[in-house]
Design a protein around this motif. Structure first.
Motif, PDB file in Angstrom:
ATOM      1  N   ARG A 107      -1.354   4.103   5.054  1.00 38.12           N
ATOM      2  CA  ARG A 107      -2.721   3.609   4.960  1.00 38.12           C
ATOM      3  C   ARG A 107      -3.126   3.319   3.517  1.00 38.12           C
ATOM      4  O   ARG A 107      -3.872   2.374   3.248  1.00 38.12           O
ATOM      5  CB  ARG A 107      -3.677   4.641   5.575  1.00 38.12           C
ATOM      6  N   PHE A 150       4.558   3.066   8.332  1.00 38.28           N
ATOM      7  CA  PHE A 150       3.416   2.421   7.687  1.00 38.28           C
ATOM      8  C   PHE A 150       2.581   3.467   6.948  1.00 38.28           C
ATOM      9  O   PHE A 150       2.524   4.628   7.351  1.00 38.28           O
ATOM     10  CB  PHE A 150       2.528   1.722   8.726  1.00 38.28           C
ATOM     11  N   GLY A 167     -10.646  -3.926   3.539  1.00 35.38           N
ATOM     12  CA  GLY A 167      -9.205  -4.105   3.658  1.00 35.38           C
ATOM     13  C   GLY A 167      -8.462  -2.862   4.106  1.00 35.38           C
ATOM     14  O   GLY A 167      -7.363  -2.954   4.663  1.00 35.38           O
ATOM     15  N   ASN A 168      -9.034  -1.686   3.863  1.00 37.29           N
ATOM     16  CA  ASN A 168      -8.375  -0.448   4.280  1.00 37.29           C
ATOM     17  C   ASN A 168      -8.191  -0.378   5.789  1.00 37.29           C
ATOM     18  O   ASN A 168      -7.287   0.299   6.280  1.00 37.29           O
ATOM     19  CB  ASN A 168      -9.192   0.771   3.838  1.00 37.29           C
ATOM     20  N   SER A 207      -5.458  -2.974   7.490  1.00 36.52           N
ATOM     21  CA  SER A 207      -4.065  -2.587   7.258  1.00 36.52           C
ATOM     22  C   SER A 207      -3.550  -1.554   8.252  1.00 36.52           C
ATOM     23  O   SER A 207      -2.333  -1.343   8.349  1.00 36.52           O
ATOM     24  CB  SER A 207      -3.903  -2.052   5.830  1.00 36.52           C
ATOM     25  N   SER A 243      -6.658   6.849  11.443  1.00 34.24           N
ATOM     26  CA  SER A 243      -7.070   5.482  11.103  1.00 34.24           C
ATOM     27  C   SER A 243      -8.503   5.397  10.603  1.00 34.24           C
ATOM     28  O   SER A 243      -8.798   4.652   9.670  1.00 34.24           O
ATOM     29  CB  SER A 243      -6.906   4.576  12.324  1.00 34.24           C
TER      30      SER A 243
END
Length: 402
Positions: free
Chosen positions: A238, A236, A251-252, A255, A286
């Protein structure tokens, strides 16, 4: 609607008795609405911006100075406080003078821009209580400027720097009894900017709402200053070049939840992401930036549009330079990460968090025998003592409220 009913509508797993009490009154000069707050209750056309001057004399409380909480076991979670700030912007791009309302639910159209198209931003900063009872903010103008930068990217109007800072001051002073005692935590401040107007086709919202709420917090990671354990994510990503990874849009964060969930189920504290193009250069964790230390040289990924320009990151760089460290902002490979002497993360929530281990493709590397590194400890102590007013603010970063 009575205030008790407003609180009852908000979800809480466990609600201590003091949360059922009405908030203490503000001074008469502050108007409070004891009802469910509806975004549409403001006039659609916002008036000119008038700064909300948050003078301490306007917030004389008729209650005890501090709420009776278990400050030793505060953690990092939402605690319902007394008041929140709300201002509205119409099609003319000007924000109304904000007002304080009781903390509680807000009403939004199901077709609002933020719910349908994610047109929203948030910020995070903290207030600290000094031993003499005065209150300090840390670099609020940086958050104001970053929100304006993000708003431009998301096609949103933003409050002026002056209104942002005054709104933060007003909200903190209205909730000052929730600020933890010195050394027990801080008051986390969450400004939100969202497209609250109704849209159906893909387009910017016709109106916007600026909200600030606060919550007393302790450590973000349960480990506190003890080292955390990260896993490098190579599936994944970011953010991607040309996207919105460099602004604090809502939205960051949604996800990263899947990768974070998988990592925590495996016992890791959080996830460290790589770039989406080469898949070998560090980006960030994160919700915080990352630094590596090798031979007393501190390196961190350069800001290039996919990494959030963290305010704590910026501050740590300046503190490190002032102490004679060499600091490099550049591409940092995962191989350098695995060969580092120390690794640490920075962010408003975590401040400085040392990394005890990194796991990448099944290989685990430990740092400092799972202890706090010398550089991490030095920078943490220097920054937090400045933020909390325990040492002289030689950088001129703090703002005293009273």
């Amino acid at each position: 609607m009575e205030y008790g009913a407003v609180l009852a509508a908000a979800p809480l797993v466990a609600r201590p008795n003091w949360l059922l009490l009405s908030p203490p009154p503000l001074a008469p000069s502050i108007q409070i609405q004891n009802r469910l707050y509806s975004i549409s209750s403001f006039p659609l056309k916002a008036g000119p911006v008038r700064a909300c001057r948050a003078l301490a004399s306007n917030y004389t409380r008729q209650t005890s100075e501090t709420v009776d909480l278990d400050w030793e076991n505060l953690g990092f979670g939402i605690v319902q406080t007394d008041y929140m700030y709300i201002a509205k912007c119409g099609t003319d791009g000007n924000f109304s003078e904000g007002e304080m309302v009781p903390f509680g639910p807000i009403a939004l159209s199901p077709s609002s821009g933020v719910l349908n198209y994610g047109q929203g931003l948030f910020e995070g900063l903290k207030a600290y209580k000094k031993t003499d009872g005065s209150i300090l903010l840390f670099r609020p103008e940086e958050n104001a400027e970053r929100m304006r930068t993000g708003a431009e990217r998301m096609c949103m109007p933003a409050p002026s720097v002056e209104q942002f800072i005054d709104a933060v001051k007003q909200t903190v002073l209205a909730n000052k009894r929730w600020i933890p005692p010195t050394g027990k935590g801080s008051l986390y401040i969450r400004p939100l900017l969202m497209g609250s107007g109704a849209v159906l086709g893909l387009a910017p919202a016709p109106e916007y709402t600026f909200i600030i709420f606060v919550s007393p917090v302790g450590n973000y990671f349960k480990e506190g200053l003890a080292p955390i354990n990260l896993i490098v994510e190579d599936k994944f990503h970011r953010a991607t070049p040309g996207g919105t990874g460099g602004v604090k849009t809502i939205g960051n964060y949604a996800s990263v939840l899947m990768a974070q969930k998988i990592a925590k189920e495996k016992g890791y504290s959080d996830v460290l992401y790589l770039d989406a193009v080469h898949k070998k250069y560090l980006e960030e964790v994160s919700s915080c930036n990352v630094f590596v230390v090798k031979d007393n040289v501190i390196s961190t990924p350069a800001i290039k549009g996919t990494i959030l320009p963290g305010i704590t990151r910026k501050s740590i760089i300046d503190v490190a330079l002032s102490k004679g460290f060499q600091v490099e902002e550049r591409l940092v490979s995962v191989d350098e990460l695995l060969d580092a002497d120390e690794v640490f993360c920075t962010g408003t929530a975590v401040v400085v968090s040392p990394v005890g281990s990194i796991t990448y493709q099944g290989k685990r590397v430990e740092y400092g025998h799972q202890g706090v590194g010398v550089v991490s400890q030095q920078l943490y102590t220097s920054l937090t003592s400045l933020q909390m007013g325990q040492t002289e603010d030689w950088m001129g970063w703090t703002v005293q409220l009273n």
